[in-house]
Design a protein around this motif. Structure first.
Motif, mmCIF file in Angstrom:
data_model
loop_
_atom_site.group_PDB
_atom_site.id
_atom_site.type_symbol
_atom_site.label_atom_id
_atom_site.label_comp_id
_atom_site.label_asym_id
_atom_site.label_seq_id
_atom_site.Cartn_x
_atom_site.Cartn_y
_atom_site.Cartn_z
ATOM 1 N N GLY A 51 -3.171 10.358 -21.670
ATOM 2 C CA GLY A 51 -4.561 10.604 -21.307
ATOM 3 C C GLY A 51 -5.542 10.405 -22.449
ATOM 4 N N LYS A 52 -5.107 10.596 -23.685
ATOM 5 C CA LYS A 52 -5.994 10.469 -24.834
ATOM 6 C C LYS A 52 -5.994 9.064 -25.417
ATOM 7 N N ASN A 53 -5.212 8.183 -24.823
ATOM 8 C CA ASN A 53 -5.126 6.809 -25.317
ATOM 9 C C ASN A 53 -5.309 5.839 -24.137
ATOM 10 N N PRO A 54 -6.561 5.507 -23.788
ATOM 11 C CA PRO A 54 -6.821 4.671 -22.603
ATOM 12 C C PRO A 54 -6.099 3.333 -22.622
ATOM 13 N N GLU A 55 -6.036 2.694 -23.789
ATOM 14 C CA GLU A 55 -5.388 1.387 -23.855
ATOM 15 C C GLU A 55 -3.901 1.507 -23.557
ATOM 16 N N LYS A 56 -3.276 2.530 -24.081
ATOM 17 C CA LYS A 56 -1.848 2.727 -23.833
ATOM 18 C C LYS A 56 -1.604 3.099 -22.371
ATOM 19 N N LEU A 57 -2.542 3.848 -21.784
ATOM 20 C CA LEU A 57 -2.425 4.210 -20.376
ATOM 21 C C LEU A 57 -2.515 2.966 -19.492
ATOM 22 N N GLN A 58 -3.469 2.102 -19.775
ATOM 23 C CA GLN A 58 -3.608 0.871 -19.004
ATOM 24 C C GLN A 58 -2.343 0.031 -19.080
ATOM 25 N N LYS A 59 -1.811 -0.110 -20.282
ATOM 26 C CA LYS A 59 -0.605 -0.907 -20.464
ATOM 27 C C LYS A 59 0.568 -0.301 -19.711
ATOM 28 N N ALA A 60 0.696 1.017 -19.762
ATOM 29 C CA ALA A 60 1.805 1.692 -19.097
ATOM 30 C C ALA A 60 1.709 1.541 -17.578
ATOM 31 N N VAL A 61 0.485 1.662 -17.051
ATOM 32 C CA VAL A 61 0.309 1.522 -15.594
ATOM 33 C C VAL A 61 0.593 0.088 -15.158
ATOM 34 N N MET A 62 0.133 -0.885 -15.931
ATOM 35 C CA MET A 62 0.408 -2.284 -15.606
ATOM 36 C C MET A 62 1.901 -2.569 -15.638
ATOM 37 N N GLU A 63 2.586 -2.014 -16.630
ATOM 38 C CA GLU A 63 4.030 -2.198 -16.714
ATOM 39 C C GLU A 63 4.742 -1.543 -15.528
ATOM 40 N N LEU A 64 4.233 -0.406 -15.094
ATOM 41 C CA LEU A 64 4.821 0.276 -13.949
ATOM 42 C C LEU A 64 4.672 -0.566 -12.684
ATOM 43 N N HIS A 65 3.469 -1.126 -12.477
ATOM 44 C CA HIS A 65 3.259 -1.983 -11.311
ATOM 45 C C HIS A 65 4.155 -3.223 -11.361
ATOM 46 N N ALA A 66 4.294 -3.804 -12.571
ATOM 47 C CA ALA A 66 5.146 -4.984 -12.712
ATOM 48 C C ALA A 66 6.613 -4.627 -12.473
ATOM 49 N N GLU A 67 7.019 -3.474 -12.972
ATOM 50 C CA GLU A 67 8.405 -3.045 -12.796
ATOM 51 C C GLU A 67 8.743 -2.826 -11.330
ATOM 52 N N GLU A 68 7.810 -2.242 -10.590
ATOM 53 C CA GLU A 68 8.031 -1.958 -9.171
ATOM 54 C C GLU A 68 7.592 -3.114 -8.275
ATOM 55 N N LYS A 69 7.088 -4.196 -8.887
ATOM 56 C CA LYS A 69 6.642 -5.385 -8.164
ATOM 57 C C LYS A 69 5.568 -5.034 -7.134
ATOM 58 N N GLN A 77 0.827 -1.207 0.000
ATOM 59 C CA GLN A 77 0.000 0.000 0.000
ATOM 60 C C GLN A 77 0.861 1.256 0.000
ATOM 61 N N LYS A 78 1.926 1.235 0.790
ATOM 62 C CA LYS A 78 2.827 2.387 0.804
ATOM 63 C C LYS A 78 3.510 2.556 -0.556
ATOM 64 N N ALA A 79 3.838 1.422 -1.184
ATOM 65 C CA ALA A 79 4.469 1.502 -2.510
ATOM 66 C C ALA A 79 3.496 2.051 -3.545
ATOM 67 N N ARG A 80 2.217 1.642 -3.455
ATOM 68 C CA ARG A 80 1.222 2.161 -4.396
ATOM 69 C C ARG A 80 1.028 3.663 -4.210
ATOM 70 N N ALA A 81 1.065 4.106 -2.959
ATOM 71 C CA ALA A 81 0.948 5.544 -2.709
ATOM 72 C C ALA A 81 2.138 6.293 -3.304
ATOM 73 N N ALA A 82 3.321 5.682 -3.202
ATOM 74 C CA ALA A 82 4.521 6.331 -3.737
ATOM 75 C C ALA A 82 4.491 6.404 -5.260
ATOM 76 N N LEU A 83 3.724 5.508 -5.902
ATOM 77 C CA LEU A 83 3.652 5.491 -7.369
ATOM 78 C C LEU A 83 2.682 6.526 -7.930
ATOM 79 N N GLN A 84 1.869 7.152 -7.093
ATOM 80 C CA GLN A 84 0.842 8.054 -7.589
ATOM 81 C C GLN A 84 1.394 9.195 -8.457
ATOM 82 N N PRO A 85 2.499 9.842 -8.083
ATOM 83 C CA PRO A 85 3.026 10.892 -8.969
ATOM 84 C C PRO A 85 3.419 10.362 -10.347
ATOM 85 N N ARG A 86 3.987 9.156 -10.402
ATOM 86 C CA ARG A 86 4.385 8.592 -11.690
ATOM 87 C C ARG A 86 3.152 8.192 -12.515
#
Length: 244
Positions: free
Chosen positions: A68-86, A50-59
């Motif tokens: 913001g104009k490409n929802p699919e690309k945004l979803q993929k980028a956020v998923m990759e960010l979560h995977a990168e930060e485990k 939870q603390k790590a997810r809070a720290a990811l909010q700015p990114r």
């Protein structure tokens, strides 16, 4: 179930010199504490998550501005960010889910009239004047709310109410802190972010969840109610330490 029943009986025998006729109830509380100790590493991991997810909010906010104009690309980028930060959005659910088998085992154990073809001896055990296999409705039928068994339930309800109050305050504080972090980062419950809408709904309901324990205590066998009350109390203390 017969193996578990034997373990409860043996633990009750060990505790009988200290707790007398309520030894089986003490054994259930001890069993609950053991389950919570086994799950504690996952609770610590959930707090770190939870603390790590809070720290990811700015990114995540930056990704929203970028895609913001490409929802699919945004979803993929956020998923990759979560995977990168485990970081897993669902890690906080694991401690609660892993406790469910223990609860249902106790529920069935103290709801069954027989085990392995033999009468269920555990049903003869009590907490003071309340049988561990009984329910609140049984207590009301046998002496009313202020009878021997009824007073045991009133005591449990009082404990649950106090614990629920502190849990409510803790959950509200955590929700407000999460909302403040999200607001600062410009990352509200955006449906374009995977799981954001669901997590937002959970965060809104979470402060009231502890009060539902009152209903659970009223309808399940007393043995299962003891597990719920002990586990809920443990959770509030644990969260107040891990999320401070």
């Amino acid at each position: 179930m017969s193996v578990f029943a034997t373990l409860v009986e043996q633990l009750a025998d060990l505790l009988r010199p200290l707790f007398g006729l309520s030894a089986a109830a003490a054994a259930i509380i001890a069993f609950t504490a053991l389950v919570r100790l086994l799950v504690h590493p996952l609770s610590r991991a959930a707090a770190r998550g939870q603390k790590a997810r809070a720290a990811l909010q700015p990114r995540i906010a930056e990704l929203r501005r970028k895609h913001g104009k490409n929802p699919e690309k945004l979803q993929k980028a956020v998923m990759e960010l979560h995977a990168e930060e485990k970081v897993s959005p669902l890690s906080g659910c694991l401690p609660s889910l892993l406790q469910l088998p223990a609860f249902f085992l106790l529920y069935h154990l103290f709801s069954s009239g027989s085990i392995g073809g033999e009468p269920n001896a555990l049903l003869t055990h009590q907490l003071l004047d309340a049988p561990l296999g009984g329910r609140w409705a049984d207590a009301l039928d046998d002496g009313g709310a202020f009878g021997g068994a009824g007073l045991v339930y009133l005591g449990l309800f009082a404990v649950v109410t106090v614990v629920a109050y502190f849990s409510y305050r803790l959950s509200r504080r955590m929700t407000e802190a999460s909302a403040a972090t999200a607001g600062t980062a410009g990352a509200g419950a955006d449906p374009q972010v995977p799981g954001a809408a669901a997590m937002g709904g959970v965060m809104k309901v979470m402060p009231f969840m502890s009060f539902f324990t009152l209903v659970t205590v009223a309808v399940v066998p007393l043995a299962a109610a003891l597990y719920v009350v002990t586990s809920t109390t443990w959770s509030v203390i644990e969260r107040s330490v891990l999320y401070r």
